[in-house]
Write a protein that holds these residues in place. Sequence first.
Motif, PDB file in Angstrom:
ATOM      1  N   VAL A  71       0.816  -1.216   0.000  1.00  0.00           N
ATOM      2  CA  VAL A  71       0.000   0.000   0.000  1.00  0.00           C
ATOM      3  C   VAL A  71       0.851   1.268   0.000  1.00  0.00           C
ATOM      4  O   VAL A  71       0.299   2.365   0.023  1.00  0.00           O
ATOM      5  N   SER A  72       2.156   1.144  -0.049  1.00  0.00           N
ATOM      6  CA  SER A  72       3.001   2.326  -0.237  1.00  0.00           C
ATOM      7  C   SER A  72       2.916   2.786  -1.688  1.00  0.00           C
ATOM      8  O   SER A  72       3.081   1.978  -2.609  1.00  0.00           O
ATOM      9  N   PRO A  73       2.689   4.080  -1.953  1.00  0.00           N
ATOM     10  CA  PRO A  73       2.640   4.529  -3.345  1.00  0.00           C
ATOM     11  C   PRO A  73       3.976   4.365  -4.052  1.00  0.00           C
ATOM     12  O   PRO A  73       4.011   4.144  -5.265  1.00  0.00           O
ATOM     13  N   TYR A  74       5.075   4.461  -3.307  1.00  0.00           N
ATOM     14  CA  TYR A  74       6.395   4.336  -3.920  1.00  0.00           C
ATOM     15  C   TYR A  74       6.714   2.880  -4.249  1.00  0.00           C
ATOM     16  O   TYR A  74       7.351   2.589  -5.268  1.00  0.00           O
ATOM     17  N   VAL A  75       6.262   1.966  -3.404  1.00  0.00           N
ATOM     18  CA  VAL A  75       6.394   0.548  -3.725  1.00  0.00           C
ATOM     19  C   VAL A  75       5.493   0.193  -4.906  1.00  0.00           C
ATOM     20  O   VAL A  75       5.904  -0.508  -5.832  1.00  0.00           O
ATOM     21  N   ASP A 135      15.049   4.155  -2.598  1.00  0.00           N
ATOM     22  CA  ASP A 135      14.436   5.293  -3.304  1.00  0.00           C
ATOM     23  C   ASP A 135      13.888   4.825  -4.648  1.00  0.00           C
ATOM     24  O   ASP A 135      14.617   4.308  -5.506  1.00  0.00           O
ATOM     25  N   SER A 136      12.591   5.015  -4.816  1.00  0.00           N
ATOM     26  CA  SER A 136      11.916   4.501  -6.010  1.00  0.00           C
ATOM     27  C   SER A 136      12.455   5.104  -7.297  1.00  0.00           C
ATOM     28  O   SER A 136      12.576   4.400  -8.312  1.00  0.00           O
ATOM     29  N   SER A 137      12.795   6.390  -7.287  1.00  0.00           N
ATOM     30  CA  SER A 137      13.303   7.020  -8.511  1.00  0.00           C
ATOM     31  C   SER A 137      14.672   6.476  -8.893  1.00  0.00           C
ATOM     32  O   SER A 137      14.953   6.243 -10.074  1.00  0.00           O
ATOM     33  N   VAL A 138      15.525   6.281  -7.906  1.00  0.00           N
ATOM     34  CA  VAL A 138      16.840   5.697  -8.162  1.00  0.00           C
ATOM     35  C   VAL A 138      16.681   4.291  -8.734  1.00  0.00           C
ATOM     36  O   VAL A 138      17.338   3.919  -9.714  1.00  0.00           O
ATOM     37  N   ILE A 139      15.799   3.511  -8.139  1.00  0.00           N
ATOM     38  CA  ILE A 139      15.617   2.130  -8.587  1.00  0.00           C
ATOM     39  C   ILE A 139      15.054   2.077 -10.005  1.00  0.00           C
ATOM     40  O   ILE A 139      15.517   1.303 -10.851  1.00  0.00           O
ATOM     41  N   CYS A 140      14.062   2.916 -10.290  1.00  0.00           N
ATOM     42  CA  CYS A 140      13.465   2.894 -11.630  1.00  0.00           C
ATOM     43  C   CYS A 140      14.455   3.350 -12.696  1.00  0.00           C
ATOM     44  O   CYS A 140      14.469   2.806 -13.814  1.00  0.00           O
ATOM     45  N   ALA A 141      15.294   4.330 -12.376  1.00  0.00           N
ATOM     46  CA  ALA A 141      16.336   4.746 -13.319  1.00  0.00           C
ATOM     47  C   ALA A 141      17.312   3.600 -13.559  1.00  0.00           C
ATOM     48  O   ALA A 141      17.747   3.359 -14.699  1.00  0.00           O
ATOM     49  N   TRP A 142      17.652   2.880 -12.500  1.00  0.00           N
ATOM     50  CA  TRP A 142      18.555   1.731 -12.640  1.00  0.00           C
ATOM     51  C   TRP A 142      17.920   0.648 -13.509  1.00  0.00           C
ATOM     52  O   TRP A 142      18.613   0.022 -14.329  1.00  0.00           O
ATOM     53  N   LEU A 143      16.621   0.416 -13.347  1.00  0.00           N
ATOM     54  CA  LEU A 143      15.953  -0.609 -14.148  1.00  0.00           C
ATOM     55  C   LEU A 143      16.114  -0.336 -15.638  1.00  0.00           C
ATOM     56  O   LEU A 143      16.354  -1.261 -16.428  1.00  0.00           O
ATOM     57  N   ASP A 144      15.963   0.926 -16.045  1.00  0.00           N
ATOM     58  CA  ASP A 144      16.104   1.241 -17.466  1.00  0.00           C
ATOM     59  C   ASP A 144      17.529   1.004 -17.958  1.00  0.00           C
ATOM     60  O   ASP A 144      17.739   0.603 -19.102  1.00  0.00           O
ATOM     61  N   PHE A 181       7.711  15.836  -9.364  1.00  0.00           N
ATOM     62  CA  PHE A 181       6.546  16.511  -8.794  1.00  0.00           C
ATOM     63  C   PHE A 181       5.697  15.520  -8.007  1.00  0.00           C
ATOM     64  O   PHE A 181       5.242  15.810  -6.898  1.00  0.00           O
ATOM     65  N   ALA A 182       5.492  14.347  -8.584  1.00  0.00           N
ATOM     66  CA  ALA A 182       4.694  13.330  -7.895  1.00  0.00           C
ATOM     67  C   ALA A 182       5.382  12.866  -6.621  1.00  0.00           C
ATOM     68  O   ALA A 182       4.779  12.842  -5.549  1.00  0.00           O
ATOM     69  N   ASP A 183       6.645  12.492  -6.734  1.00  0.00           N
ATOM     70  CA  ASP A 183       7.370  11.976  -5.569  1.00  0.00           C
ATOM     71  C   ASP A 183       7.388  12.970  -4.415  1.00  0.00           C
ATOM     72  O   ASP A 183       7.238  12.588  -3.253  1.00  0.00           O
ATOM     73  N   SER A 184       7.617  14.243  -4.739  1.00  0.00           N
ATOM     74  CA  SER A 184       7.799  15.236  -3.679  1.00  0.00           C
ATOM     75  C   SER A 184       6.470  15.878  -3.270  1.00  0.00           C
ATOM     76  O   SER A 184       5.983  15.657  -2.152  1.00  0.00           O
ATOM     77  N   ARG A 185       5.839  16.629  -4.157  1.00  0.00           N
ATOM     78  CA  ARG A 185       4.643  17.374  -3.759  1.00  0.00           C
ATOM     79  C   ARG A 185       3.437  16.470  -3.520  1.00  0.00           C
ATOM     80  O   ARG A 185       2.732  16.602  -2.511  1.00  0.00           O
ATOM     81  N   MET A 186       3.198  15.527  -4.429  1.00  0.00           N
ATOM     82  CA  MET A 186       2.057  14.639  -4.226  1.00  0.00           C
ATOM     83  C   MET A 186       2.293  13.736  -3.026  1.00  0.00           C
ATOM     84  O   MET A 186       1.369  13.439  -2.262  1.00  0.00           O
ATOM     85  N   GLY A 187       3.524  13.299  -2.835  1.00  0.00           N
ATOM     86  CA  GLY A 187       3.837  12.510  -1.655  1.00  0.00           C
ATOM     87  C   GLY A 187       3.581  13.274  -0.376  1.00  0.00           C
ATOM     88  O   GLY A 187       3.037  12.730   0.596  1.00  0.00           O
ATOM     89  N   GLU A 188       3.930  14.549  -0.378  1.00  0.00           N
ATOM     90  CA  GLU A 188       3.723  15.367   0.814  1.00  0.00           C
ATOM     91  C   GLU A 188       2.248  15.476   1.167  1.00  0.00           C
ATOM     92  O   GLU A 188       1.856  15.261   2.326  1.00  0.00           O
ATOM     93  N   VAL A 189       1.415  15.814   0.184  1.00  0.00           N
ATOM     94  CA  VAL A 189       0.024  16.112   0.518  1.00  0.00           C
ATOM     95  C   VAL A 189      -0.859  14.869   0.574  1.00  0.00           C
ATOM     96  O   VAL A 189      -1.743  14.762   1.447  1.00  0.00           O
ATOM     97  N   PHE A 190      -0.647  13.902  -0.335  1.00  0.00           N
ATOM     98  CA  PHE A 190      -1.489  12.713  -0.337  1.00  0.00           C
ATOM     99  C   PHE A 190      -1.079  11.721   0.753  1.00  0.00           C
ATOM    100  O   PHE A 190      -1.946  11.025   1.307  1.00  0.00           O
ATOM    101  N   ILE A 191       0.225  11.642   1.031  1.00  0.00           N
ATOM    102  CA  ILE A 191       0.695  10.631   1.973  1.00  0.00           C
ATOM    103  C   ILE A 191       0.889  11.207   3.367  1.00  0.00           C
ATOM    104  O   ILE A 191       0.188  10.845   4.308  1.00  0.00           O
ATOM    105  N   TRP A 192       1.814  12.141   3.511  1.00  0.00           N
ATOM    106  CA  TRP A 192       2.124  12.622   4.864  1.00  0.00           C
ATOM    107  C   TRP A 192       0.988  13.441   5.472  1.00  0.00           C
ATOM    108  O   TRP A 192       0.732  13.367   6.677  1.00  0.00           O
ATOM    109  N   ASP A 193       0.265  14.218   4.656  1.00  0.00           N
ATOM    110  CA  ASP A 193      -0.805  15.058   5.209  1.00  0.00           C
ATOM    111  C   ASP A 193      -2.162  14.371   5.267  1.00  0.00           C
ATOM    112  O   ASP A 193      -3.022  14.788   6.047  1.00  0.00           O
ATOM    113  N   LEU A 194      -2.373  13.339   4.460  1.00  0.00           N
ATOM    114  CA  LEU A 194      -3.684  12.672   4.431  1.00  0.00           C
ATOM    115  C   LEU A 194      -3.587  11.214   4.870  1.00  0.00           C
ATOM    116  O   LEU A 194      -4.050  10.850   5.950  1.00  0.00           O
TER     117      LEU A 194
END
Length: 254
Positions: free
Chosen positions: A15-19, A68-77, A104-117
């Motif tokens: 249920v983690s958005p990054y996972v 870190d999901s972004s690091v991992i996804c860049a590595w996958l490519d 934008f998704a990782d930082s701003r959306m993560g902040e408001v959808f995950i940490w704030d909600l």
Amino acid sequence: MNQPSPPILIIGSYVSPYVRKLLACLAIKGLAYTIDPITPFYGNDEFSRLSPLRRIPVLVQGDLALSDSSVICAWLDEAYPDQPPLLPQGSSADRARARWLEEFADSRMGEVFIWDLFYQKVVHPAVWGEPGDATRITHAIDTAIPEVLDYLEAELPDDGFLFGTIGLADIAIATFFPNARFGGYEVDAQRWPKTAAFVARCLAHPAFAALTPFEQAQIAVSPQQRRDALLAAGAPLSETSYGLKTPRKGVMTL
């Protein structure tokens, strides 16, 4: 003769958005994995060594450990160039825009959808046995999330995906909306029609849809019951776990 790659282990909750983002990208790449479905609050000392910020996901493949999901996804490519790419293959401008939307998704959306909600409404009570911050929840619903949705409404396509076929940018954005739903928030399709339709298209894609039964199995039970519920749902669980029976706070806990 090329040697087969070591198996991939993912550490992190369904249920983690990054996972969820990483698992959807692995599906796009057609890569198999096993998963240790812990939340970071339950990680043991070895988990802390692999993920010094005590964040998920973590990917382990042989001697390689990445967090870190972004690091991992860049590595996958880079590691699997023969599988479908996660970034657009057209212009450098398209790739730069895809990376920006992921950020934008990782930082701003993560902040408001995950940490704030989601964290305040779901995780905080479930893990720590205390109510979340009502002020943060109200600000997220009334102000911060609408600002994010106004931005997305101007950026997302009328139909299809951002760069033709579904890719990293689409996945990075859409992955936050199941958590919004778990936190009781639904996108107003009359106010943000493009965003609502885009999210529905993304989440209906097999890369996301295949994960839904595991998310539903996990969200319905306590952390202590999670592995049994996921095994019953057919999740590809690892044989061993980096999890503890009781949670502990880490350096990034809010």
